[in-house]
Write an enzyme that holds these catalytic residues in place. Structure first.
Site, PDB file in Angstrom:
ATOM      1  N   ARG A 224      28.758  37.151  36.790  1.00  0.00           N
ATOM      2  CA  ARG A 224      29.304  38.521  36.763  1.00  0.00           C
ATOM      3  C   ARG A 224      28.363  39.467  36.000  1.00  0.00           C
ATOM      4  O   ARG A 224      28.804  40.362  35.286  1.00  0.00           O
ATOM      5  CB  ARG A 224      30.708  38.547  36.135  1.00  0.00           C
ATOM      6  CG  ARG A 224      31.710  37.612  36.805  1.00  0.00           C
ATOM      7  CD  ARG A 224      31.967  38.002  38.259  1.00  0.00           C
ATOM      8  NE  ARG A 224      32.914  37.072  38.872  1.00  0.00           N
ATOM      9  CZ  ARG A 224      32.545  36.026  39.628  1.00  0.00           C
ATOM     10  NH1 ARG A 224      31.261  35.796  39.857  1.00  0.00           N
ATOM     11  NH2 ARG A 224      33.448  35.231  40.154  1.00  0.00           N
TER      12      ARG A 224
ATOM     13  N   SER B  35      40.384  41.202  38.539  1.00  0.00           N
ATOM     14  CA  SER B  35      40.447  40.328  37.360  1.00  0.00           C
ATOM     15  C   SER B  35      40.028  41.087  36.112  1.00  0.00           C
ATOM     16  O   SER B  35      38.983  41.730  36.085  1.00  0.00           O
ATOM     17  CB  SER B  35      39.535  39.114  37.552  1.00  0.00           C
ATOM     18  OG  SER B  35      39.992  38.321  38.630  1.00  0.00           O
TER      19      SER B  35
ATOM     20  N   GLU C 217      36.174  41.344  31.893  1.00  0.00           N
ATOM     21  CA  GLU C 217      35.277  41.598  33.017  1.00  0.00           C
ATOM     22  C   GLU C 217      35.289  43.089  33.370  1.00  0.00           C
ATOM     23  O   GLU C 217      34.312  43.632  33.875  1.00  0.00           O
ATOM     24  CB  GLU C 217      35.732  40.768  34.220  1.00  0.00           C
ATOM     25  CG  GLU C 217      34.814  40.824  35.416  1.00  0.00           C
ATOM     26  CD  GLU C 217      35.247  39.886  36.523  1.00  0.00           C
ATOM     27  OE1 GLU C 217      34.983  40.218  37.689  1.00  0.00           O
ATOM     28  OE2 GLU C 217      35.840  38.837  36.224  1.00  0.00           O
TER      29      GLU C 217
END
Length: 309
Positions: free
Chosen positions: A161, A213, A305
């Site tokens: 990520r 998320s 995130e």
């Protein structure tokens, strides 16, 4: 002559439907317009923030005292097994475009929100796939020097990520990318893509504004040894072995917990949804509360995130 919109509500430009106003807002339809806008911002000593569809962004209730730029670069073309896409192309459009041409490699992104630029910046991934798997090269723009740079996949320093563009936050803007895919059967590609879309619809709380998320899944190597036996049954590959953040949040008793108008989704606890006119402050408090609960039960500090402006 470049003209900025003034006093624009950012809640209308991000998926969360949360956030104050931007002092200035500009949507650039081509690279020349983007450069002109950045030059004007530099001359007027304005802070600059770049936003795509705002699908991974929480905007402060006070807004942003500067210029918010949206690169609306929507060009999309194919040559052989390669696709050339502007940073503003929605991922859903890119995935459908590839499927129609029998090009395989992006099926994992079926139903993925956001734009190409955002997906590259955060190395978006799901179902064992990541954006880096298909990238051939990426072109970006240095915000200060207005110099364009072109990198092959390895030079983008993709991680979990993450990418060089995320690490150099505020320094570069992704302009466009070339994807290298492979030939496949159109029906099989469409079927696989639709399966991912259906999964998201069934498992994710799409009925409420959300940014996907909230926390990264946890690398198994970062899980305390004493905890591993308790989580071994839920370890999955994403694309390396991880413990799902959703499981940890659920086991910490946080499903359905609310702060103001924000709620940890009972449907998918790694989603904090805007259930009813939530404020950014509500979401931030809930993020911190989830982190404390998981840390107390498992000794693991969940890493957000979502980007917070």
């Amino acid at each position: 002559m470049i003209r900025f919109q003034k006093n624009v509500s950012l809640a209308g430009h991000v998926a969360y439907k949360i956030g104050g106003r931007a002092r200035y807002f500009f949507q650039a339809k081509n690279i020349a317009a983007l450069k002109a806008a950045l030059q004007k911002a530099y001359t007027e000593k304005l802070k600059v923030f770049v936003v795509g569809e705002g699908t991974n962004l929480l905007v402060h209730d006070k807004g942003f005292d500067g210029l918010v730029v949206r690169p609306a670069f929507t060009w999309l073309s194919a040559k052989g097994t390669r696709i050339h896409a502007g940073a503003g192309v929605p991922m859903r459009r890119l995935v459908a475009f590839a499927a129609r041409r029998g090009l395989s490699g992006l099926e994992w992104a079926g139903g993925l929100p956001g734009t190409v630029g955002g997906a590259i910046r955060g190395n978006a991934g799901a179902f064992g796939g990541e954006i880096k798997d298909s990238i051939a090269r990426v072109k970006s723009l240095n915000i200060r020097t207005l110099r364009t740079l072109e990198r092959v996949r390895r030079a983008c320093r993709f991680g979990y990520r993450s990418s060089i563009f995320k690490k150099r936050m505020g320094e570069e803007i992704v302009l466009e990318a070339v994807f290298e895919l492979r030939r496949g059967d159109v029906s099989a590609i469409r079927k696989s893509t639709e399966e991912k879309i259906s999964y998201r619809k069934a498992r994710h709380p799409l009925e409420f504004p959300n940014v996907g998320s909230i926390f990264k899944n946890v690398d198994v190597r970062e899980v305390p040894r004493r905890i591993l036996p308790r989580v071994a049954h839920v370890i999955k590959k994403d694309p390396f072995p991880v413990v799902p953040a959703a499981y940890l949040i659920s086991e910490a008793g946080m499903k359905g917990v609310r702060v103001g108008g924000a709620e940890v989704s009972p449907k998918h606890p790694n989603f904090i949804v805007n259930r009813r006119n939530a404020r950014a402050a509500d979401v931030k408090k809930l993020i911190a509360r989830v982190q404390r609960a998981v840390k107390k039960k498992f000794g693991i500090l969940l890493e957000p995130e979502v980007q917070i402006l």
